[in-house]
Design a protein around this motif. Structure first.
Motif, mmCIF file in Angstrom:
data_model
loop_
_atom_site.group_PDB
_atom_site.id
_atom_site.type_symbol
_atom_site.label_atom_id
_atom_site.label_comp_id
_atom_site.label_asym_id
_atom_site.label_seq_id
_atom_site.Cartn_x
_atom_site.Cartn_y
_atom_site.Cartn_z
ATOM 1 N N ALA A 232 0.839 -1.202 0.000
ATOM 2 C CA ALA A 232 0.000 0.000 0.000
ATOM 3 C C ALA A 232 0.872 1.250 0.000
ATOM 4 N N GLY A 233 1.928 1.236 0.790
ATOM 5 C CA GLY A 233 2.833 2.389 0.817
ATOM 6 C C GLY A 233 3.505 2.616 -0.523
ATOM 7 N N PHE A 234 3.986 1.532 -1.163
ATOM 8 C CA PHE A 234 4.605 1.671 -2.479
ATOM 9 C C PHE A 234 3.602 2.181 -3.506
ATOM 10 N N SER A 235 2.350 1.702 -3.416
ATOM 11 C CA SER A 235 1.329 2.152 -4.361
ATOM 12 C C SER A 235 0.996 3.616 -4.159
ATOM 13 N N LEU A 236 0.902 4.034 -2.891
ATOM 14 C CA LEU A 236 0.566 5.430 -2.620
ATOM 15 C C LEU A 236 1.710 6.368 -2.988
ATOM 16 N N LEU A 237 2.941 5.880 -2.948
ATOM 17 C CA LEU A 237 4.081 6.693 -3.367
ATOM 18 C C LEU A 237 4.308 6.621 -4.875
ATOM 19 N N LEU A 238 3.465 5.848 -5.573
ATOM 20 C CA LEU A 238 3.495 5.700 -7.026
ATOM 21 C C LEU A 238 4.797 5.060 -7.528
ATOM 22 N N ILE A 239 5.434 4.211 -6.707
ATOM 23 C CA ILE A 239 6.627 3.502 -7.163
ATOM 24 C C ILE A 239 6.398 1.993 -7.207
ATOM 25 N N GLY B 259 -9.369 -3.558 19.050
ATOM 26 C CA GLY B 259 -8.329 -3.985 18.121
ATOM 27 C C GLY B 259 -8.895 -4.314 16.752
ATOM 28 N N CYS B 260 -10.001 -5.042 16.719
ATOM 29 C CA CYS B 260 -10.650 -5.360 15.439
ATOM 30 C C CYS B 260 -11.171 -4.103 14.768
ATOM 31 N N LEU B 261 -11.682 -3.170 15.546
ATOM 32 C CA LEU B 261 -12.163 -1.900 15.003
ATOM 33 C C LEU B 261 -11.016 -1.126 14.357
ATOM 34 N N ILE B 262 -9.880 -1.083 15.019
ATOM 35 C CA ILE B 262 -8.726 -0.362 14.479
ATOM 36 C C ILE B 262 -8.233 -1.015 13.189
ATOM 37 N N ILE B 263 -8.124 -2.341 13.178
ATOM 38 C CA ILE B 263 -7.681 -3.040 11.966
ATOM 39 C C ILE B 263 -8.647 -2.778 10.812
ATOM 40 N N GLY B 264 -9.947 -2.836 11.079
ATOM 41 C CA GLY B 264 -10.939 -2.567 10.034
ATOM 42 C C GLY B 264 -10.893 -1.144 9.533
ATOM 43 N N LEU B 265 -10.767 -0.183 10.443
ATOM 44 C CA LEU B 265 -10.721 1.221 10.035
ATOM 45 C C LEU B 265 -9.451 1.550 9.254
ATOM 46 N N LEU B 266 -8.315 0.958 9.652
ATOM 47 C CA LEU B 266 -7.083 1.175 8.894
ATOM 48 C C LEU B 266 -7.203 0.588 7.489
ATOM 49 N N GLY B 267 -7.853 -0.553 7.380
ATOM 50 C CA GLY B 267 -8.067 -1.142 6.062
ATOM 51 C C GLY B 267 -8.944 -0.267 5.182
ATOM 52 N N VAL B 268 -10.021 0.258 5.751
ATOM 53 C CA VAL B 268 -10.917 1.141 4.998
ATOM 54 C C VAL B 268 -10.195 2.420 4.580
ATOM 55 N N ALA B 269 -9.444 3.013 5.497
ATOM 56 C CA ALA B 269 -8.725 4.253 5.184
ATOM 57 C C ALA B 269 -7.680 4.020 4.093
ATOM 58 N N THR B 270 -6.988 2.894 4.157
ATOM 59 C CA THR B 270 -5.977 2.601 3.141
ATOM 60 C C THR B 270 -6.620 2.360 1.785
ATOM 61 N N ILE B 271 -7.719 1.626 1.746
ATOM 62 C CA ILE B 271 -8.420 1.394 0.480
ATOM 63 C C ILE B 271 -8.909 2.716 -0.100
ATOM 64 N N LYS B 272 -9.422 3.587 0.751
ATOM 65 C CA LYS B 272 -9.896 4.892 0.280
ATOM 66 C C LYS B 272 -8.742 5.692 -0.327
ATOM 67 N N GLN B 273 -7.580 5.680 0.332
ATOM 68 C CA GLN B 273 -6.428 6.401 -0.199
ATOM 69 C C GLN B 273 -5.932 5.785 -1.503
ATOM 70 N N LEU B 274 -5.974 4.446 -1.599
ATOM 71 C CA LEU B 274 -5.565 3.790 -2.848
ATOM 72 C C LEU B 274 -6.488 4.167 -3.995
ATOM 73 N N ILE B 275 -7.776 4.235 -3.722
ATOM 74 C CA ILE B 275 -8.740 4.618 -4.762
ATOM 75 C C ILE B 275 -8.534 6.067 -5.177
ATOM 76 N N LEU B 276 -8.329 6.950 -4.197
ATOM 77 C CA LEU B 276 -8.109 8.365 -4.528
ATOM 78 C C LEU B 276 -6.827 8.559 -5.326
ATOM 79 N N SER B 277 -5.782 7.793 -4.992
ATOM 80 C CA SER B 277 -4.531 7.936 -5.752
ATOM 81 C C SER B 277 -4.662 7.356 -7.145
ATOM 82 N N SER B 278 -5.550 6.386 -7.333
ATOM 83 C CA SER B 278 -5.762 5.812 -8.654
ATOM 84 C C SER B 278 -6.493 6.784 -9.579
ATOM 85 N N LEU B 279 -7.317 7.645 -8.995
ATOM 86 C CA LEU B 279 -8.103 8.582 -9.793
ATOM 87 C C LEU B 279 -7.290 9.753 -10.304
ATOM 88 N N LYS B 280 -6.104 9.977 -9.740
ATOM 89 C CA LYS B 280 -5.295 11.129 -10.151
ATOM 90 C C LYS B 280 -4.662 10.927 -11.491
#
Length: 81
Positions: A8-15, A60-81
């Motif tokens: 996810a980090g590599f994808s968000l940094l576009l490398i 703990g499950c809430l945090i893991i789920g929310l981090l997953g949702v936030a990362t997916i949202k950022q991946l989608i937003l970076s794909s739209l650019k």
């Protein structure tokens, strides 16, 4: 988790390229599903069977789920650019 968030980090940094983006989507979708199933299980089953409510595991499950949702949202937003 390290592989999923690394991709996810590599994808968000576009490398990372397309392969990293798809690995990140699949891994974070798994985190979201794990978080949802864990929250439902920890909120419903133990109080009925044992009478205990485990707040730490539920959070703990809430945090893991929310981090997953936030990362997916950022991946989608970076794909739209």
């Amino acid at each position: 988790m390290v592989i999923g968030y690394g991709c996810a980090g590599f994808s968000l940094l576009l490398i990372g390229g397309e392969i990293c983006k798809w690995i990140a989507f699949i891994t974070n979708t798994t985190f979201v599903i794990y978080g949802l199933v864990g929250m439902v299980y920890l909120a419903v089953i133990p109080p009925i069977i044992v009478g205990l409510f485990d707040k730490v595991a539920l959070i703990g499950c809430l945090i893991i789920g929310l981090l997953g949702v936030a990362t997916i949202k950022q991946l989608i937003l970076s794909s739209l650019k």
